[in-house]
Design a protein around this motif. Structure first.
Motif, PDB file in Angstrom:
ATOM      1  N   TYR A  14      46.705  -7.307 -12.202  1.00 37.45           N
ATOM      2  CA  TYR A  14      45.224  -7.101 -12.639  1.00 37.45           C
ATOM      3  C   TYR A  14      45.026  -7.817 -13.681  1.00 37.45           C
ATOM      4  CZ  TYR A  14      41.677  -3.895 -14.504  1.00 37.45           C
ATOM      5  OH  TYR A  14      40.534  -3.449 -15.084  1.00 37.45           O
ATOM      6  N   GLU A  15      46.034  -8.118 -14.746  1.00 33.17           N
ATOM      7  CA  GLU A  15      45.788  -9.065 -15.705  1.00 33.17           C
ATOM      8  C   GLU A  15      45.578 -10.245 -15.192  1.00 33.17           C
ATOM      9  OE1 GLU A  15      48.230  -5.486 -17.195  1.00 33.17           O
ATOM     10  OE2 GLU A  15      48.299  -7.166 -15.597  1.00 33.17           O
ATOM     11  N   GLN A  18      41.973 -10.525 -14.449  1.00 34.71           N
ATOM     12  CA  GLN A  18      41.055 -10.458 -15.463  1.00 34.71           C
ATOM     13  C   GLN A  18      41.154 -11.956 -16.240  1.00 34.71           C
ATOM     14  OE1 GLN A  18      42.910  -7.175 -17.986  1.00 34.71           O
ATOM     15  NE2 GLN A  18      41.287  -5.773 -17.293  1.00 34.71           N
ATOM     16  N   LEU A  19      42.211 -12.424 -16.235  1.00 34.01           N
ATOM     17  CA  LEU A  19      42.234 -13.852 -16.633  1.00 34.01           C
ATOM     18  C   LEU A  19      41.217 -14.828 -15.711  1.00 34.01           C
ATOM     19  CD1 LEU A  19      45.929 -13.898 -17.699  1.00 34.01           C
ATOM     20  CD2 LEU A  19      44.048 -13.921 -19.378  1.00 34.01           C
ATOM     21  N   PHE A  22      37.794 -14.120 -16.878  1.00 35.36           N
ATOM     22  CA  PHE A  22      37.732 -14.815 -18.297  1.00 35.36           C
ATOM     23  C   PHE A  22      37.438 -16.143 -18.001  1.00 35.36           C
ATOM     24  CE2 PHE A  22      40.104 -16.919 -21.995  1.00 35.36           C
ATOM     25  CZ  PHE A  22      39.031 -16.667 -22.865  1.00 35.36           C
ATOM     26  N   HIS A  48      35.464  -6.238 -17.471  1.00 35.81           N
ATOM     27  CA  HIS A  48      36.611  -7.151 -17.448  1.00 35.81           C
ATOM     28  C   HIS A  48      37.111  -7.691 -18.543  1.00 35.81           C
ATOM     29  CE1 HIS A  48      37.512  -6.384 -13.151  1.00 35.81           C
ATOM     30  NE2 HIS A  48      36.456  -6.915 -12.735  1.00 35.81           N
ATOM     31  N   ASN A  51      38.276  -5.114 -21.089  1.00 33.57           N
ATOM     32  CA  ASN A  51      39.512  -4.547 -20.811  1.00 33.57           C
ATOM     33  C   ASN A  51      40.692  -5.613 -21.090  1.00 33.57           C
ATOM     34  OD1 ASN A  51      38.525  -2.051 -19.885  1.00 33.57           O
ATOM     35  ND2 ASN A  51      38.492  -2.789 -17.790  1.00 33.57           N
ATOM     36  N   LEU A  52      40.463  -6.781 -20.764  1.00 33.72           N
ATOM     37  CA  LEU A  52      41.328  -7.884 -21.044  1.00 33.72           C
ATOM     38  C   LEU A  52      41.503  -8.106 -22.532  1.00 33.72           C
ATOM     39  CD1 LEU A  52      43.072 -10.201 -20.149  1.00 33.72           C
ATOM     40  CD2 LEU A  52      41.278 -11.712 -20.459  1.00 33.72           C
ATOM     41  N   GLU A  53      40.558  -8.146 -23.477  1.00 31.90           N
ATOM     42  CA  GLU A  53      40.848  -7.942 -24.922  1.00 31.90           C
ATOM     43  C   GLU A  53      41.485  -6.921 -25.561  1.00 31.90           C
ATOM     44  OE1 GLU A  53      36.726 -10.382 -26.516  1.00 31.90           O
ATOM     45  OE2 GLU A  53      36.424  -8.213 -25.805  1.00 31.90           O
ATOM     46  N   ARG A  55      43.702  -5.062 -23.648  1.00 29.21           N
ATOM     47  CA  ARG A  55      45.220  -5.426 -23.066  1.00 29.21           C
ATOM     48  C   ARG A  55      45.880  -6.317 -23.943  1.00 29.21           C
ATOM     49  NH1 ARG A  55      49.598  -5.612 -21.773  1.00 29.21           N
ATOM     50  NH2 ARG A  55      50.443  -5.609 -19.665  1.00 29.21           N
ATOM     51  N   LEU A  56      45.345  -7.442 -24.145  1.00 35.01           N
ATOM     52  CA  LEU A  56      45.884  -8.478 -25.147  1.00 35.01           C
ATOM     53  C   LEU A  56      45.887  -8.167 -26.503  1.00 35.01           C
ATOM     54  CD1 LEU A  56      44.317 -11.670 -23.340  1.00 35.01           C
ATOM     55  CD2 LEU A  56      46.548 -10.714 -23.154  1.00 35.01           C
ATOM     56  N   THR A  81      45.721 -19.638 -19.917  1.00 35.88           N
ATOM     57  CA  THR A  81      45.102 -19.375 -18.711  1.00 35.88           C
ATOM     58  C   THR A  81      45.220 -20.284 -17.716  1.00 35.88           C
ATOM     59  OG1 THR A  81      43.673 -17.580 -19.672  1.00 35.88           O
ATOM     60  CG2 THR A  81      43.220 -18.189 -17.563  1.00 35.88           C
TER      61      THR A  81
END
Length: 312
Positions: A14-15, A18-19, A22, A48, A51-53, A55-56, A81
């Protein structure tokens, strides 16, 4: 966001998805521009990225009336990435190449007109390769010589077909054929009705179009004194400039012949104004296994009976 005492933990599919979103947003220059490439709506893209931001635990980009831009952390994550996705692609390619059956991709990059030149045997090469490796996905791209060289060296393509002006240390070359290139002008150009002697004397005075890259010695000798005022790498656009009657320029003889026969263009001082341009298949010098590439080169050598030594 507070980054103190934060640990990312395990990165999953999933990550990675998202990357990829991005990276596409950054490559496209913003959310709206990325909609077509990703085939999803702007609101979904925004979700997306948010959510990535989260997550990180980082702010990656700024978006609003001022436009789209990356934060300092975003620039770092973008570069990481790129490295991560390239490593994943390399891993996938290696695993596919270690399997008994041929799968994966064969990425071909060609300069214009090469694929349909009968001397390249390109349709026959594709037919034979696809018969032996039906599960391999073939992708093709048309670009300039210098960009194809870069793509091969950066592992963005596996095989290239180029008219080449030089040899680079990191590439292997298989010479296919050579083109005799002559200087041409349109039927209404002043040079068209001159004698050959006058053409030779006056040709350098008229505006000329050229490929826009550093040529090999034989080409340099021909164009060094010319009035180079227009750049046109691809033959179709170069021919169009010549047909305008405003510019003169070099074209391969076989490509120009139909237009000479129909009287639309005229060779200029052909005994004095000509050079030879080699066409080759290139690939990267590497120990990394790539079965589709190796099979394609094998098919090439079997199909093309006489692979000559490159003239330069």
């Amino acid at each position: 966001m507070n980054v103190q005492n934060y640990s990312l933990g395990q990165v999953g599919d999933y990550e990675i998805k998202q990357l990829k979103v991005f990276k596409t947003v950054v490559d496209c220059g913003g959310f709206s521009a990325a909609e077509t490439s990703l085939n999803i709506g702007r609101s979904t893209i925004s979700l997306h990225i948010s959510n990535l931001e989260a997550r990180l635990n980082l702010v990656l980009c700024k978006r609003g009336r001022g436009g789209f831009s990356l934060t300092e952390e975003g620039v770092i994550i973008y570069k990481m990435t790129e490295n991560l996705l390239e490593s994943l692609d390399a891993f996938r390619t290696t695993v596919n190449n270690l399997n008994a059956s041929l799968t994966g991709k064969l990425r071909l990059a060609l300069s214009d007109k090469v694929s349909l030149d009968p001397r390249s045997h390109f349709p026959e090469l594709i037919q034979r390769f696809s018969t032996e490796a039906p599960e391999v996905l073939i992708t093709t791209n048309v670009s300039s010589m210098s960009n194809i060289e870069r793509m091969i060296l950066n592992d963005e393509a596996d095989i290239g077909f180029i008219p080449y002006h030089r040899k680079l240390d990191g590439l292997s070359y298989v010479h296919l054929y050579s083109d005799d290139c002559y200087l041409y002008c349109g039927k209404d150009h002043p040079l068209a009705t001159m004698s050959v002697a006058d053409q030779e004397v006056q040709a350098d005075q008229f505006p000329a179009t050229h490929a826009g890259l550093k040529p090999h010695e034989a080409v340099s000798e021909q164009i060094s004194q010319m009035n180079l005022t227009a750049i046109s790498y691809f033959y179709d656009s170069r021919l169009a400039l010549i047909l305008s009657g405003r510019y003169i320029g070099f074209l391969p003889k076989l490509y120009a012949e139909p237009y000479v026969t129909s009287g639309k263009i005229v060779a200029v001082a052909p005994e004095q104004r000509s050079y030879t341009l080699g066409v080759a298949v290139i690939c990267k010098k590497t120990t990394q296994p790539n079965k589709p590439r190796e099979l394609f080169l094998k098919v090439l050598r079997q199909t093309v009976e006489e692979l000559m030594v490159a003239p330069y």
